[in-house]
Write a protein that holds these residues in place. Sequence first.
Motif, PDB file in Angstrom:
ATOM      1  N   HIS A  91      33.396 -25.996  87.710  1.00 49.96           N
ATOM      2  CA  HIS A  91      32.763 -24.508  87.516  1.00 49.96           C
ATOM      3  C   HIS A  91      33.701 -23.692  86.398  1.00 49.96           C
ATOM      4  O   HIS A  91      35.067 -24.131  86.593  1.00 49.96           O
ATOM      5  N   LYS A  92      33.102 -23.275  85.574  1.00 47.98           N
ATOM      6  CA  LYS A  92      34.038 -22.390  84.514  1.00 47.98           C
ATOM      7  C   LYS A  92      33.450 -20.841  84.505  1.00 47.98           C
ATOM      8  O   LYS A  92      32.334 -20.597  84.494  1.00 47.98           O
ATOM      9  N   LYS A  93      34.611 -20.033  84.354  1.00 50.05           N
ATOM     10  CA  LYS A  93      34.284 -18.616  84.618  1.00 50.05           C
ATOM     11  C   LYS A  93      33.703 -18.351  83.567  1.00 50.05           C
ATOM     12  O   LYS A  93      33.683 -18.632  82.309  1.00 50.05           O
ATOM     13  N   PRO A  94      32.474 -17.562  83.456  1.00 43.81           N
ATOM     14  CA  PRO A  94      31.719 -16.887  82.494  1.00 43.81           C
ATOM     15  C   PRO A  94      32.378 -15.890  81.539  1.00 43.81           C
ATOM     16  O   PRO A  94      33.318 -15.196  82.345  1.00 43.81           O
ATOM     17  N   ARG A  95      32.264 -15.872  80.466  1.00 45.94           N
ATOM     18  CA  ARG A  95      32.839 -14.945  79.383  1.00 45.94           C
ATOM     19  C   ARG A  95      32.387 -13.628  79.608  1.00 45.94           C
ATOM     20  O   ARG A  95      31.043 -13.362  80.125  1.00 45.94           O
ATOM     21  N   TYR A  96      33.130 -12.629  79.121  1.00 42.81           N
ATOM     22  CA  TYR A  96      32.649 -11.287  79.098  1.00 42.81           C
ATOM     23  C   TYR A  96      31.139 -11.188  78.481  1.00 42.81           C
ATOM     24  O   TYR A  96      30.142 -10.590  78.901  1.00 42.81           O
ATOM     25  N   SER A  97      31.134 -11.749  77.113  1.00 45.95           N
ATOM     26  CA  SER A  97      29.722 -11.678  76.342  1.00 45.95           C
ATOM     27  C   SER A  97      28.846 -12.111  77.256  1.00 45.95           C
ATOM     28  O   SER A  97      27.644 -11.802  77.167  1.00 45.95           O
ATOM     29  N   GLU A  98      28.797 -13.366  78.069  1.00 48.12           N
ATOM     30  CA  GLU A  98      27.611 -13.799  78.760  1.00 48.12           C
ATOM     31  C   GLU A  98      27.434 -12.854  79.878  1.00 48.12           C
ATOM     32  O   GLU A  98      26.374 -13.004  80.475  1.00 48.12           O
ATOM     33  N   ILE A  99      28.321 -12.269  80.762  1.00 47.43           N
ATOM     34  CA  ILE A  99      28.140 -11.224  81.658  1.00 47.43           C
ATOM     35  C   ILE A  99      27.238 -10.318  81.177  1.00 47.43           C
ATOM     36  O   ILE A  99      26.435  -9.852  82.061  1.00 47.43           O
ATOM     37  N   GLN A 100      27.602  -9.921  80.061  1.00 45.66           N
ATOM     38  CA  GLN A 100      26.982  -8.606  79.637  1.00 45.66           C
ATOM     39  C   GLN A 100      25.710  -8.974  79.134  1.00 45.66           C
ATOM     40  O   GLN A 100      24.486  -8.125  79.250  1.00 45.66           O
ATOM     41  N   ALA A 101      25.594 -10.250  78.564  1.00 41.91           N
ATOM     42  CA  ALA A 101      24.067 -10.783  78.205  1.00 41.91           C
ATOM     43  C   ALA A 101      23.267 -10.623  79.530  1.00 41.91           C
ATOM     44  O   ALA A 101      22.118 -10.615  79.418  1.00 41.91           O
ATOM     45  N   CYS A 102      23.699 -11.217  80.532  1.00 43.43           N
ATOM     46  CA  CYS A 102      23.100 -11.233  81.623  1.00 43.43           C
ATOM     47  C   CYS A 102      22.787  -9.963  82.633  1.00 43.43           C
ATOM     48  O   CYS A 102      21.885  -9.909  83.621  1.00 43.43           O
ATOM     49  N   ARG A 103      23.497  -8.977  82.150  1.00 42.52           N
ATOM     50  CA  ARG A 103      23.446  -7.835  82.819  1.00 42.52           C
ATOM     51  C   ARG A 103      22.225  -6.960  83.136  1.00 42.52           C
ATOM     52  O   ARG A 103      21.789  -6.599  84.202  1.00 42.52           O
ATOM     53  N   PRO A 104      21.219  -6.878  81.980  1.00 41.31           N
ATOM     54  CA  PRO A 104      19.962  -6.311  82.367  1.00 41.31           C
ATOM     55  C   PRO A 104      19.294  -6.907  83.578  1.00 41.31           C
ATOM     56  O   PRO A 104      18.434  -6.408  84.272  1.00 41.31           O
ATOM     57  N   TRP A 105      19.361  -8.112  83.828  1.00 39.65           N
ATOM     58  CA  TRP A 105      18.534  -8.794  84.844  1.00 39.65           C
ATOM     59  C   TRP A 105      19.112  -8.514  86.163  1.00 39.65           C
ATOM     60  O   TRP A 105      18.341  -8.188  87.091  1.00 39.65           O
ATOM     61  N   LEU A 106      20.683  -8.283  86.290  1.00 36.94           N
ATOM     62  CA  LEU A 106      21.119  -7.596  87.370  1.00 36.94           C
ATOM     63  C   LEU A 106      20.834  -6.221  87.637  1.00 36.94           C
ATOM     64  O   LEU A 106      20.393  -5.840  88.503  1.00 36.94           O
ATOM     65  N   GLU A 107      20.733  -5.526  86.775  1.00 33.13           N
ATOM     66  CA  GLU A 107      20.508  -4.088  86.538  1.00 33.13           C
ATOM     67  C   GLU A 107      18.826  -3.848  87.067  1.00 33.13           C
ATOM     68  O   GLU A 107      18.461  -2.956  87.897  1.00 33.13           O
ATOM     69  N   ALA A 108      17.853  -4.799  86.511  1.00 34.50           N
ATOM     70  CA  ALA A 108      16.685  -4.926  87.202  1.00 34.50           C
ATOM     71  C   ALA A 108      16.329  -5.169  88.309  1.00 34.50           C
ATOM     72  O   ALA A 108      15.497  -4.655  89.398  1.00 34.50           O
ATOM     73  N   GLU A 109      17.416  -6.261  89.119  1.00 34.16           N
ATOM     74  CA  GLU A 109      17.275  -6.429  90.395  1.00 34.16           C
ATOM     75  C   GLU A 109      17.637  -5.111  91.261  1.00 34.16           C
ATOM     76  O   GLU A 109      17.240  -4.866  92.187  1.00 34.16           O
ATOM     77  N   LEU A 110      18.507  -4.473  90.682  1.00 33.82           N
ATOM     78  CA  LEU A 110      19.395  -3.345  91.317  1.00 33.82           C
ATOM     79  C   LEU A 110      18.116  -2.237  91.413  1.00 33.82           C
ATOM     80  O   LEU A 110      17.637  -1.594  92.400  1.00 33.82           O
ATOM     81  N   GLU A 111      17.332  -2.081  90.348  1.00 34.99           N
ATOM     82  CA  GLU A 111      16.186  -1.218  90.405  1.00 34.99           C
ATOM     83  C   GLU A 111      15.147  -1.452  91.224  1.00 34.99           C
ATOM     84  O   GLU A 111      14.614  -0.727  91.895  1.00 34.99           O
ATOM     85  N   ALA A 112      14.828  -2.779  91.352  1.00 39.67           N
ATOM     86  CA  ALA A 112      13.636  -3.109  92.224  1.00 39.67           C
ATOM     87  C   ALA A 112      14.108  -3.101  93.810  1.00 39.67           C
ATOM     88  O   ALA A 112      12.943  -2.784  94.532  1.00 39.67           O
ATOM     89  N   VAL A 113      15.278  -3.584  94.032  1.00 36.88           N
ATOM     90  CA  VAL A 113      15.593  -3.495  95.350  1.00 36.88           C
ATOM     91  C   VAL A 113      15.935  -2.208  95.904  1.00 36.88           C
ATOM     92  O   VAL A 113      15.852  -1.797  97.120  1.00 36.88           O
ATOM     93  N   LYS A 114      16.679  -1.230  95.249  1.00 33.39           N
ATOM     94  CA  LYS A 114      17.208  -0.215  95.359  1.00 33.39           C
ATOM     95  C   LYS A 114      18.246  -0.253  96.857  1.00 33.39           C
ATOM     96  O   LYS A 114      17.698   0.225  97.908  1.00 33.39           O
TER      97      LYS A 114
END
Length: 228
Positions: A128-151
């Motif tokens: 396992h390698k820790k993701p970089r800040y840029s990778e976390i930010q790149a993926c963030r829209p998916w997490l936001e979309a999940e939060l929006e869908a599940v609430k």
Amino acid sequence: MPGPKPSNSRLKKNPSRSGRQSPEDGVPEDATLEELRQAASICKACDLWKAATQTVFGEGPTRARVMLVGEQPGDQEDRSGHPFVGPAGKLLDRALSLAGISKSDVYATNAVKHFKWSPANRGKRRIHKKPRYSEIQACRPWLEAELEAVKPKVLVCLGATAAQTLLGKEFRVSRDRGKPVASPIAAQVVATVHPSSILRARDDDSRHAEMEAFVKDLRVVARLMAKK
Ligand code: SF4
């Protein structure tokens, strides 16, 4: 401490970067979780897809009262395509059960949807390698979309990567674990350790103590779930 009304639009959006697809280009609006999962399966918004087997999207009921957010899928999750199925996931299942939280109430996902790893010096293990800040930010829209869908009623950050992604870089899990945190991202937010940290405990006594502390944090989550 109760947090303000959830509003995912107040989450900081992924900065656009030239020359690379942004997930925001591919995240369908007002999508169901299944539509999001399909769209994320072909995401190439950062380089992590290249060495991974597949996208590991979140799983659980659309109306889950709790959303758990970890860091990224591990080796077994990458191979199976499902989150929290490896050793850390099994420990998490035990802790949820001890805290009185039913899996049918839980949606589990990660801040980053592809497994980041490097080959072991010897053998075929993938480390396992820790993701970089840029990778976390790149993926963030998916997490936001999940939060929006599940609430979710309660959002639980598992480990520092998830907590600092969602609650800011100053957040310290060691200092503030198990305490409800005011945040615009969900009605209630609690952070605790990632279950993999318990597996890495130096001996049985500390593993037992860390498991007890983890279950105690999850009991806070169970109480928040039960609140009207
Ligand atoms: S880690 Fe996230 S942003 Fe990067 S390619 Fe995978 S799904 Fe897309």
